[in-house]
Design a protein around this motif. Structure first.
Motif, PDB file in Angstrom:
ATOM      1  N   HIS A  68     126.496 -24.558 -11.489  1.00  0.00           N
ATOM      2  CA  HIS A  68     127.100 -25.640 -10.704  1.00  0.00           C
ATOM      3  C   HIS A  68     126.036 -26.736 -10.560  1.00  0.00           C
ATOM      4  CE1 HIS A  68     129.734 -27.277  -7.451  1.00  0.00           C
ATOM      5  NE2 HIS A  68     128.579 -27.754  -7.019  1.00  0.00           N
ATOM      6  N   GLU A  70     125.092 -30.714  -9.608  1.00  0.00           N
ATOM      7  CA  GLU A  70     125.456 -31.920  -8.875  1.00  0.00           C
ATOM      8  C   GLU A  70     124.342 -32.948  -9.025  1.00  0.00           C
ATOM      9  OE1 GLU A  70     126.313 -31.106  -4.819  1.00  0.00           O
ATOM     10  OE2 GLU A  70     127.934 -29.680  -5.233  1.00  0.00           O
ATOM     11  N   TYR A  71     124.744 -34.197  -9.271  1.00  0.00           N
ATOM     12  CA  TYR A  71     123.755 -35.289  -9.273  1.00  0.00           C
ATOM     13  C   TYR A  71     124.361 -36.475  -8.550  1.00  0.00           C
ATOM     14  CZ  TYR A  71     126.387 -37.351 -13.187  1.00  0.00           C
ATOM     15  OH  TYR A  71     127.367 -37.891 -13.971  1.00  0.00           O
ATOM     16  N   TRP A  79     128.310 -37.935  -5.001  1.00  0.00           N
ATOM     17  CA  TRP A  79     127.835 -36.834  -5.825  1.00  0.00           C
ATOM     18  C   TRP A  79     128.859 -36.529  -6.920  1.00  0.00           C
ATOM     19  CZ3 TRP A  79     123.096 -34.578  -5.602  1.00  0.00           C
ATOM     20  CH2 TRP A  79     122.322 -34.838  -4.475  1.00  0.00           C
ATOM     21  N   THR A  80     128.372 -36.355  -8.129  1.00  0.00           N
ATOM     22  CA  THR A  80     129.199 -35.947  -9.265  1.00  0.00           C
ATOM     23  C   THR A  80     128.965 -34.465  -9.533  1.00  0.00           C
ATOM     24  OG1 THR A  80     129.139 -38.152 -10.259  1.00  0.00           O
ATOM     25  CG2 THR A  80     129.694 -36.316 -11.713  1.00  0.00           C
ATOM     26  N   VAL A  81     130.043 -33.694  -9.690  1.00  0.00           N
ATOM     27  CA  VAL A  81     129.949 -32.242  -9.842  1.00  0.00           C
ATOM     28  C   VAL A  81     130.308 -31.849 -11.273  1.00  0.00           C
ATOM     29  CG1 VAL A  81     130.830 -30.014  -9.048  1.00  0.00           C
ATOM     30  CG2 VAL A  81     130.517 -31.906  -7.416  1.00  0.00           C
ATOM     31  N   ARG A  83     130.418 -28.263 -13.833  1.00  0.00           N
ATOM     32  CA  ARG A  83     130.250 -26.822 -14.001  1.00  0.00           C
ATOM     33  C   ARG A  83     130.186 -26.526 -15.494  1.00  0.00           C
ATOM     34  NH1 ARG A  83     133.272 -23.232  -9.347  1.00  0.00           N
ATOM     35  NH2 ARG A  83     132.236 -24.257  -7.582  1.00  0.00           N
ATOM     36  N   ARG A 102     120.706 -31.251  -8.164  1.00  0.00           N
ATOM     37  CA  ARG A 102     120.639 -29.908  -7.590  1.00  0.00           C
ATOM     38  C   ARG A 102     121.549 -28.979  -8.400  1.00  0.00           C
ATOM     39  NH1 ARG A 102     123.127 -31.858  -1.794  1.00  0.00           N
ATOM     40  NH2 ARG A 102     125.321 -32.116  -2.409  1.00  0.00           N
ATOM     41  N   LYS A 118     127.730 -17.398  -5.486  1.00  0.00           N
ATOM     42  CA  LYS A 118     127.016 -18.658  -5.731  1.00  0.00           C
ATOM     43  C   LYS A 118     125.645 -18.598  -5.079  1.00  0.00           C
ATOM     44  CE  LYS A 118     127.463 -23.658  -5.059  1.00  0.00           C
ATOM     45  NZ  LYS A 118     128.300 -24.757  -4.479  1.00  0.00           N
ATOM     46  N   PHE A 121     120.986 -23.758  -3.807  1.00  0.00           N
ATOM     47  CA  PHE A 121     120.644 -24.834  -4.738  1.00  0.00           C
ATOM     48  C   PHE A 121     119.151 -24.847  -5.043  1.00  0.00           C
ATOM     49  CE2 PHE A 121     124.677 -26.922  -3.385  1.00  0.00           C
ATOM     50  CZ  PHE A 121     125.196 -27.157  -4.646  1.00  0.00           C
ATOM     51  N   GLU A 123     116.795 -27.885  -6.093  1.00  0.00           N
ATOM     52  CA  GLU A 123     116.918 -29.346  -6.069  1.00  0.00           C
ATOM     53  C   GLU A 123     115.660 -30.005  -6.607  1.00  0.00           C
ATOM     54  OE1 GLU A 123     118.372 -32.887  -2.968  1.00  0.00           O
ATOM     55  OE2 GLU A 123     118.250 -30.792  -2.332  1.00  0.00           O
TER      56      GLU A 123
END
Length: 404
Positions: A68, A70-71, A79-81, A83, A102, A118, A121, A123
Protein backbone atom coordinates in the motif's frame (compact mmCIF):
# COMPACT_ATOMS: atom_id res chain seq x y z
CA UNK A 1 17.29 -33.55 0.24
CA UNK A 2 14.06 -35.11 1.43
CA UNK A 3 14.87 -34.11 4.99
CA UNK A 4 15.44 -30.48 3.88
CA UNK A 5 12.07 -30.28 2.11
CA UNK A 6 10.38 -31.87 5.11
CA UNK A 7 11.96 -29.26 7.38
CA UNK A 8 10.78 -26.39 5.15
CA UNK A 9 7.24 -27.77 5.01
CA UNK A 10 7.26 -28.17 8.78
CA UNK A 11 8.44 -24.57 9.20
CA UNK A 12 5.70 -23.26 6.90
CA UNK A 13 3.04 -25.26 8.74
CA UNK A 14 4.32 -23.97 12.06
CA UNK A 15 4.23 -20.39 10.69
CA UNK A 16 0.68 -20.90 9.45
CA UNK A 17 -0.25 -22.26 12.85
CA UNK A 18 1.34 -19.28 14.56
CA UNK A 19 -0.52 -16.85 12.23
CA UNK A 20 -3.79 -18.63 12.94
CA UNK A 21 -3.25 -18.36 16.67
CA UNK A 22 -2.32 -14.67 16.55
CA UNK A 23 -5.27 -13.83 14.29
CA UNK A 24 -7.64 -15.42 16.77
CA UNK A 25 -6.08 -13.44 19.59
CA UNK A 26 -5.97 -10.26 17.37
CA UNK A 27 -2.31 -9.78 18.24
CA UNK A 28 -0.81 -10.37 14.77
CA UNK A 29 1.59 -7.80 13.34
CA UNK A 30 3.18 -7.53 9.91
CA UNK A 31 6.52 -5.89 9.33
CA UNK A 32 6.62 -2.87 6.97
CA UNK A 33 8.71 -2.76 3.79
CA UNK A 34 12.41 -2.13 4.14
CA UNK A 35 15.15 -0.18 2.36
CA UNK A 36 12.83 2.48 0.96
CA UNK A 37 14.54 4.87 -1.44
CA UNK A 38 13.71 7.69 -3.89
CA UNK A 39 15.86 8.31 -6.97
CA UNK A 40 15.75 11.24 -9.40
CA UNK A 41 16.48 10.16 -13.02
CA UNK A 42 16.77 13.79 -14.14
CA UNK A 43 13.35 14.03 -15.82
CA UNK A 44 12.39 17.28 -14.02
CA UNK A 45 9.58 15.77 -11.97
CA UNK A 46 9.18 11.97 -12.14
CA UNK A 47 10.86 10.20 -9.21
CA UNK A 48 11.60 6.48 -8.86
CA UNK A 49 10.37 5.03 -5.54
CA UNK A 50 11.67 1.57 -4.56
CA UNK A 51 11.71 -0.73 -1.51
CA UNK A 52 12.22 -4.37 -0.49
CA UNK A 53 9.95 -6.90 1.19
CA UNK A 54 10.33 -7.29 4.97
CA UNK A 55 12.91 -9.93 5.82
CA UNK A 56 10.49 -11.69 8.17
CA UNK A 57 8.19 -12.56 5.25
CA UNK A 58 10.78 -13.56 2.68
CA UNK A 59 10.09 -17.31 2.83
CA UNK A 60 6.32 -17.03 3.27
CA UNK A 61 4.47 -18.82 0.44
CA UNK A 62 1.06 -19.60 1.93
CA UNK A 63 -0.06 -15.94 1.70
CA UNK A 64 -0.02 -13.29 -1.00
CA UNK A 65 1.81 -10.08 -0.28
CA UNK A 66 1.34 -6.65 -1.82
CA UNK A 67 2.06 -3.07 -0.85
CA UNK A 68 0.00 0.00 0.00
CA UNK A 69 1.79 3.11 -1.31
CA UNK A 70 0.73 6.68 -0.61
CA UNK A 71 2.39 9.86 -1.83
CA UNK A 72 1.28 13.46 -1.39
CA UNK A 73 0.25 14.95 -4.72
CA UNK A 74 1.19 18.63 -4.40
CA UNK A 75 -0.56 19.47 -7.71
CA UNK A 76 -3.91 18.37 -6.23
CA UNK A 77 -3.08 18.89 -2.52
CA UNK A 78 -4.14 15.36 -1.53
CA UNK A 79 -2.71 11.89 -0.92
CA UNK A 80 -2.69 9.51 -3.89
CA UNK A 81 -3.09 5.80 -3.03
CA UNK A 82 -1.56 2.96 -5.06
CA UNK A 83 -1.73 -0.77 -4.31
CA UNK A 84 0.78 -2.95 -6.15
CA UNK A 85 2.62 -6.26 -5.97
CA UNK A 86 5.76 -4.66 -7.35
CA UNK A 87 8.53 -3.22 -5.21
CA UNK A 88 8.82 0.03 -7.17
CA UNK A 89 6.69 2.85 -8.51
CA UNK A 90 7.31 6.02 -10.50
CA UNK A 91 5.31 9.17 -9.72
CA UNK A 92 5.30 12.82 -10.78
CA UNK A 93 6.29 15.41 -8.16
CA UNK A 94 6.67 19.17 -7.94
CA UNK A 95 10.37 19.45 -7.16
CA UNK A 96 9.87 22.89 -5.63
CA UNK A 97 7.91 21.28 -2.78
CA UNK A 98 8.49 18.61 -0.17
CA UNK A 99 8.31 14.98 -1.35
CA UNK A 100 6.38 12.72 1.06
CA UNK A 101 6.03 8.95 0.58
CA UNK A 102 4.76 6.21 2.91
CA UNK A 103 4.45 2.43 2.32
CA UNK A 104 2.96 -0.50 4.25
CA UNK A 105 2.77 -4.26 3.72
CA UNK A 106 -0.53 -6.05 3.00
CA UNK A 107 -0.72 -9.78 3.77
CA UNK A 108 -3.64 -12.10 3.03
CA UNK A 109 -4.18 -15.82 2.42
CA UNK A 110 -4.23 -19.18 4.14
CA UNK A 111 -1.65 -18.03 6.65
CA UNK A 112 -3.97 -15.26 7.84
CA UNK A 113 -7.15 -17.36 7.62
CA UNK A 114 -8.39 -15.09 4.82
CA UNK A 115 -8.02 -11.90 6.82
CA UNK A 116 -5.93 -9.08 5.33
CA UNK A 117 -3.27 -7.73 7.64
CA UNK A 118 -1.63 -4.35 7.21
CA UNK A 119 1.70 -3.27 8.61
CA UNK A 120 2.55 0.18 10.00
CA UNK A 121 3.80 2.74 7.48
CA UNK A 122 7.40 3.25 6.55
CA UNK A 123 7.67 6.94 5.65
CA UNK A 124 10.26 8.97 3.79
CA UNK A 125 10.37 12.77 3.33
CA UNK A 126 12.68 14.66 0.98
CA UNK A 127 13.02 18.44 1.40
CA UNK A 128 13.04 20.57 -1.78
CA UNK A 129 16.34 21.83 -3.09
CA UNK A 130 15.29 25.49 -3.11
CA UNK A 131 18.56 27.35 -3.16
CA UNK A 132 18.81 31.04 -3.95
CA UNK A 133 16.64 34.04 -3.01
CA UNK A 134 12.88 33.60 -3.40
CA UNK A 135 12.65 36.76 -5.52
CA UNK A 136 15.12 35.40 -8.06
CA UNK A 137 12.59 32.83 -9.32
CA UNK A 138 10.93 33.65 -12.65
CA UNK A 139 7.33 34.90 -12.56
CA UNK A 140 4.40 35.17 -14.95
CA UNK A 141 5.10 31.85 -16.69
CA UNK A 142 2.59 30.77 -19.35
CA UNK A 143 2.37 28.69 -22.55
CA UNK A 144 0.21 28.77 -25.69
CA UNK A 145 0.06 25.89 -28.19
CA UNK A 146 -0.76 27.69 -31.46
CA UNK A 147 -2.90 25.63 -33.88
CA UNK A 148 -1.15 22.49 -32.58
CA UNK A 149 1.82 23.47 -34.71
CA UNK A 150 4.21 25.18 -32.30
CA UNK A 151 4.18 26.25 -28.65
CA UNK A 152 5.58 29.37 -27.04
CA UNK A 153 6.26 29.61 -23.32
CA UNK A 154 7.14 33.00 -21.88
CA UNK A 155 8.12 34.34 -18.48
CA UNK A 156 9.11 37.53 -16.69
CA UNK A 157 12.29 38.14 -14.77
CA UNK A 158 12.31 37.70 -11.01
CA UNK A 159 11.92 40.61 -8.64
CA UNK A 160 15.45 40.13 -7.33
CA UNK A 161 17.12 39.25 -10.60
CA UNK A 162 20.79 40.34 -10.47
CA UNK A 163 22.53 41.92 -13.43
CA UNK A 164 24.40 39.80 -15.99
CA UNK A 165 22.17 36.78 -15.29
CA UNK A 166 20.85 34.52 -18.03
CA UNK A 167 17.87 32.16 -17.98
CA UNK A 168 17.97 28.62 -19.35
CA UNK A 169 15.00 26.33 -20.00
CA UNK A 170 15.12 22.53 -19.98
CA UNK A 171 12.25 20.20 -20.84
CA UNK A 172 11.39 16.49 -20.85
CA UNK A 173 8.49 14.22 -21.82
CA UNK A 174 8.03 10.45 -21.98
CA UNK A 175 9.37 10.14 -25.52
CA UNK A 176 12.76 11.55 -24.48
CA UNK A 177 15.60 9.71 -22.81
CA UNK A 178 16.98 12.78 -21.04
CA UNK A 179 16.04 16.42 -20.57
CA UNK A 180 17.10 18.84 -23.32
CA UNK A 181 17.56 22.59 -23.55
CA UNK A 182 15.15 24.93 -25.31
CA UNK A 183 15.46 24.58 -29.10
CA UNK A 184 14.80 28.31 -29.81
CA UNK A 185 14.85 31.08 -27.23
CA UNK A 186 12.69 34.22 -27.41
CA UNK A 187 14.57 37.41 -26.54
CA UNK A 188 13.48 40.83 -25.31
CA UNK A 189 16.11 43.57 -25.04
CA UNK A 190 18.81 40.95 -25.21
CA UNK A 191 17.36 38.87 -22.33
CA UNK A 192 15.81 35.42 -22.69
CA UNK A 193 12.09 35.77 -21.90
CA UNK A 194 10.65 32.69 -23.60
CA UNK A 195 11.10 29.52 -25.61
CA UNK A 196 9.56 28.38 -28.89
CA UNK A 197 8.99 24.63 -29.27
CA UNK A 198 8.66 23.11 -32.72
CA UNK A 199 6.15 20.37 -33.48
CA UNK A 200 8.88 17.71 -33.38
CA UNK A 201 9.79 18.53 -29.77
CA UNK A 202 6.23 18.26 -28.39
CA UNK A 203 4.16 15.37 -27.02
CA UNK A 204 0.46 15.45 -26.13
CA UNK A 205 -1.35 13.62 -23.33
CA UNK A 206 1.77 13.22 -21.22
CA UNK A 207 3.54 15.26 -18.61
CA UNK A 208 5.55 17.96 -20.34
CA UNK A 209 8.03 18.96 -17.65
CA UNK A 210 9.90 22.26 -17.68
CA UNK A 211 12.66 23.67 -15.51
CA UNK A 212 13.80 27.29 -15.76
CA UNK A 213 16.97 28.15 -13.94
CA UNK A 214 19.31 31.07 -14.08
CA UNK A 215 23.02 31.53 -13.75
CA UNK A 216 24.71 34.60 -12.37
CA UNK A 217 28.29 35.36 -11.36
CA UNK A 218 26.97 36.99 -8.20
CA UNK A 219 24.67 34.45 -6.55
CA UNK A 220 22.96 31.08 -7.05
CA UNK A 221 19.41 31.69 -8.30
CA UNK A 222 16.25 29.71 -7.56
CA UNK A 223 14.94 27.22 -10.14
CA UNK A 224 11.30 26.99 -11.21
CA UNK A 225 9.56 23.74 -12.22
CA UNK A 226 6.35 23.37 -14.25
CA UNK A 227 4.38 20.38 -15.56
CA UNK A 228 1.90 20.76 -18.45
CA UNK A 229 -0.51 18.72 -20.51
CA UNK A 230 0.03 20.68 -23.71
CA UNK A 231 -3.30 19.68 -25.32
CA UNK A 232 -4.90 21.95 -22.69
CA UNK A 233 -3.07 25.03 -24.03
CA UNK A 234 -4.21 24.98 -27.67
CA UNK A 235 -5.24 28.22 -29.35
CA UNK A 236 -6.88 27.71 -32.78
CA UNK A 237 -6.35 30.08 -35.68
CA UNK A 238 -8.93 32.79 -36.29
CA UNK A 239 -11.84 31.91 -38.59
CA UNK A 240 -11.35 33.78 -41.84
CA UNK A 241 -14.74 33.83 -43.58
CA UNK A 242 -18.33 33.99 -42.29
CA UNK A 243 -21.18 33.44 -44.81
CA UNK A 244 -24.73 34.77 -44.38
CA UNK A 245 -27.74 33.51 -46.34
CA UNK A 246 -31.35 34.66 -45.92
CA UNK A 247 -34.14 32.07 -46.24
CA UNK A 248 -37.65 32.74 -47.65
CA UNK A 249 -39.08 32.87 -44.10
CA UNK A 250 -36.73 35.80 -43.35
CA UNK A 251 -34.31 33.78 -41.21
CA UNK A 252 -30.56 34.01 -41.51
CA UNK A 253 -28.25 31.02 -41.79
CA UNK A 254 -24.71 31.68 -40.56
CA UNK A 255 -21.88 29.45 -41.82
CA UNK A 256 -18.12 29.73 -41.55
CA UNK A 257 -14.99 28.17 -43.03
CA UNK A 258 -12.21 26.76 -40.87
CA UNK A 259 -8.60 27.74 -41.53
CA UNK A 260 -6.16 25.09 -42.65
CA UNK A 261 -4.73 23.74 -39.38
CA UNK A 262 -3.97 20.44 -37.63
CA UNK A 263 -6.89 20.56 -35.18
CA UNK A 264 -9.63 18.00 -36.09
CA UNK A 265 -13.06 19.52 -36.65
CA UNK A 266 -14.71 17.30 -34.02
CA UNK A 267 -12.35 18.78 -31.41
CA UNK A 268 -13.68 22.33 -31.83
CA UNK A 269 -16.62 24.25 -30.46
CA UNK A 270 -17.69 27.70 -31.61
CA UNK A 271 -19.05 30.88 -30.14
CA UNK A 272 -21.18 33.07 -32.41
CA UNK A 273 -21.76 36.69 -31.47
CA UNK A 274 -24.69 38.50 -33.13
CA UNK A 275 -25.18 42.24 -33.20
CA UNK A 276 -28.57 43.60 -34.24
CA UNK A 277 -29.32 47.18 -35.24
CA UNK A 278 -33.04 47.74 -34.70
CA UNK A 279 -35.32 50.46 -36.01
CA UNK A 280 -34.75 52.44 -32.84
CA UNK A 281 -31.01 52.40 -33.46
CA UNK A 282 -30.15 50.57 -30.22
CA UNK A 283 -27.71 47.64 -30.75
CA UNK A 284 -28.51 44.23 -29.24
CA UNK A 285 -25.77 41.66 -28.58
CA UNK A 286 -26.36 37.90 -28.39
CA UNK A 287 -23.94 34.98 -28.00
CA UNK A 288 -24.43 31.29 -28.75
CA UNK A 289 -22.06 28.31 -28.31
CA UNK A 290 -22.44 25.42 -30.73
CA UNK A 291 -20.58 22.31 -31.91
CA UNK A 292 -21.83 22.74 -35.47
CA UNK A 293 -20.33 24.88 -38.22
CA UNK A 294 -23.65 26.53 -38.95
CA UNK A 295 -26.23 28.46 -36.98
CA UNK A 296 -29.76 29.55 -37.92
CA UNK A 297 -30.41 33.03 -36.59
CA UNK A 298 -33.70 34.48 -35.41
CA UNK A 299 -36.05 36.28 -37.78
CA UNK A 300 -35.01 39.63 -39.19
CA UNK A 301 -38.32 41.17 -38.06
CA UNK A 302 -37.66 44.37 -36.16
CA UNK A 303 -34.01 44.57 -37.21
CA UNK A 304 -32.67 46.54 -40.16
CA UNK A 305 -29.18 45.03 -39.96
CA UNK A 306 -27.58 41.97 -38.36
CA UNK A 307 -23.84 41.36 -38.01
CA UNK A 308 -22.05 38.17 -36.91
CA UNK A 309 -18.56 37.08 -35.89
CA UNK A 310 -17.25 33.68 -34.77
CA UNK A 311 -14.38 32.23 -32.72
CA UNK A 312 -13.38 28.68 -31.73
CA UNK A 313 -11.65 26.67 -29.01
CA UNK A 314 -10.92 23.04 -28.10
CA UNK A 315 -13.99 21.02 -27.08
CA UNK A 316 -13.88 19.25 -23.70
CA UNK A 317 -13.98 15.88 -25.50
CA UNK A 318 -10.43 16.51 -26.72
CA UNK A 319 -8.95 18.64 -23.93
CA UNK A 320 -9.74 19.75 -20.39
CA UNK A 321 -9.50 23.40 -21.38
CA UNK A 322 -8.06 25.69 -24.04
CA UNK A 323 -7.82 29.24 -25.34
CA UNK A 324 -10.41 30.96 -27.54
CA UNK A 325 -9.14 31.94 -30.94
CA UNK A 326 -9.24 35.55 -32.06
CA UNK A 327 -12.61 36.76 -33.40
CA UNK A 328 -13.32 36.67 -37.09
CA UNK A 329 -14.20 39.90 -38.91
CA UNK A 330 -17.81 41.06 -38.71
CA UNK A 331 -20.10 39.86 -41.52
CA UNK A 332 -23.36 41.83 -41.91
CA UNK A 333 -26.73 41.42 -43.65
CA UNK A 334 -29.27 44.20 -44.26
CA UNK A 335 -33.05 43.70 -44.46
CA UNK A 336 -33.95 45.17 -47.91
CA UNK A 337 -37.67 45.40 -47.09
CA UNK A 338 -37.03 47.35 -43.94
CA UNK A 339 -34.57 49.53 -45.82
CA UNK A 340 -37.20 50.22 -48.53
CA UNK A 341 -39.79 51.20 -45.93
CA UNK A 342 -37.33 53.41 -44.17
CA UNK A 343 -36.29 54.94 -47.51
CA UNK A 344 -39.92 55.75 -48.47
CA UNK A 345 -40.54 57.26 -45.06
CA UNK A 346 -37.48 59.44 -45.47
CA UNK A 347 -38.57 60.62 -48.95
CA UNK A 348 -42.12 61.40 -47.80
CA UNK A 349 -40.75 63.26 -44.81
CA UNK A 350 -38.55 65.37 -47.07
CA UNK A 351 -41.47 66.21 -49.42
CA UNK A 352 -43.76 67.19 -46.53
CA UNK A 353 -41.03 69.31 -45.02
CA UNK A 354 -40.49 71.10 -48.35
CA UNK A 355 -44.26 71.83 -48.68
CA UNK A 356 -44.44 73.19 -45.17
CA UNK A 357 -41.41 75.37 -45.79
CA UNK A 358 -42.93 76.62 -49.10
CA UNK A 359 -46.24 77.56 -47.47
CA UNK A 360 -44.47 79.25 -44.63
CA UNK A 361 -42.31 81.19 -47.08
CA UNK A 362 -45.34 82.25 -49.15
CA UNK A 363 -47.14 83.49 -46.01
CA UNK A 364 -44.12 85.53 -45.02
CA UNK A 365 -43.92 87.02 -48.49
CA UNK A 366 -47.60 88.11 -48.41
CA UNK A 367 -47.16 89.67 -45.03
CA UNK A 368 -44.05 91.46 -46.13
CA UNK A 369 -45.80 92.83 -49.26
CA UNK A 370 -48.69 94.04 -47.15
CA UNK A 371 -46.37 95.89 -44.83
CA UNK A 372 -44.49 97.27 -47.82
CA UNK A 373 -47.71 98.92 -49.13
CA UNK A 374 -48.43 100.66 -45.80
CA UNK A 375 -44.92 101.98 -45.26
CA UNK A 376 -44.49 103.46 -48.85
CA UNK A 377 -47.28 106.14 -49.57
CA UNK A 378 -45.59 107.42 -52.71
CA UNK A 379 -45.30 104.07 -54.33
CA UNK A 380 -46.73 103.73 -57.91
CA UNK A 381 -49.73 101.84 -56.63
CA UNK A 382 -50.52 104.58 -54.12
CA UNK A 383 -50.18 107.30 -56.77
CA UNK A 384 -52.55 105.46 -59.14
CA UNK A 385 -55.17 105.16 -56.42
CA UNK A 386 -54.89 108.90 -55.55
CA UNK A 387 -55.12 109.89 -59.22
CA UNK A 388 -58.29 107.79 -59.63
CA UNK A 389 -59.86 109.51 -56.60
CA UNK A 390 -59.01 112.94 -58.04
CA UNK A 391 -60.63 112.18 -61.36
CA UNK A 392 -63.82 111.04 -59.68
CA UNK A 393 -64.03 114.17 -57.53
CA UNK A 394 -63.48 116.52 -60.50
CA UNK A 395 -66.10 114.74 -62.58
CA UNK A 396 -68.63 115.13 -59.75
CA UNK A 397 -67.85 118.85 -59.40
CA UNK A 398 -68.31 119.52 -63.09
CA UNK A 399 -71.72 117.77 -63.14
CA UNK A 400 -72.88 119.85 -60.21
CA UNK A 401 -72.06 123.16 -61.95
CA UNK A 402 -73.85 122.14 -65.13
CA UNK A 403 -77.02 121.40 -63.21
CA UNK A 404 -76.97 124.79 -61.57
Amino acid sequence: MLKSKTWQLTAILMLISDWSQCIKSQECTVDPPENIGIDDPGHLGPLYIHWTAPASLTNLTACSMRYHLEYFNTYQSRWTVIRTVRTWYRAQFDLEKEVRVRISTLLKGACTNGTELKSPFTEMVLPPNNTGPVGSRVQGFGCVFYQKEFMECTWETGLEEPTQSQYSLYFWHREMEQAEECPQYIHSNGVRTGCKFTEESLSEFSDFNICINSSSPEVVLRSAFFSLQIQNYVKPAAIETVHLEASPDRRLQVQWDLPNERIPRHCLEYEVEAREEGVGGQPLLQRNVTNEMTLTSLSMDGARRKCFRVRSRMHHYCADRGFWSDWSHWSCHSDTESDAVVGCAVVIGIIVSMLILSLFGWALWRKWKAREGEMMPFSPLHKLMEYSKGLSARSHFNKTRENQ
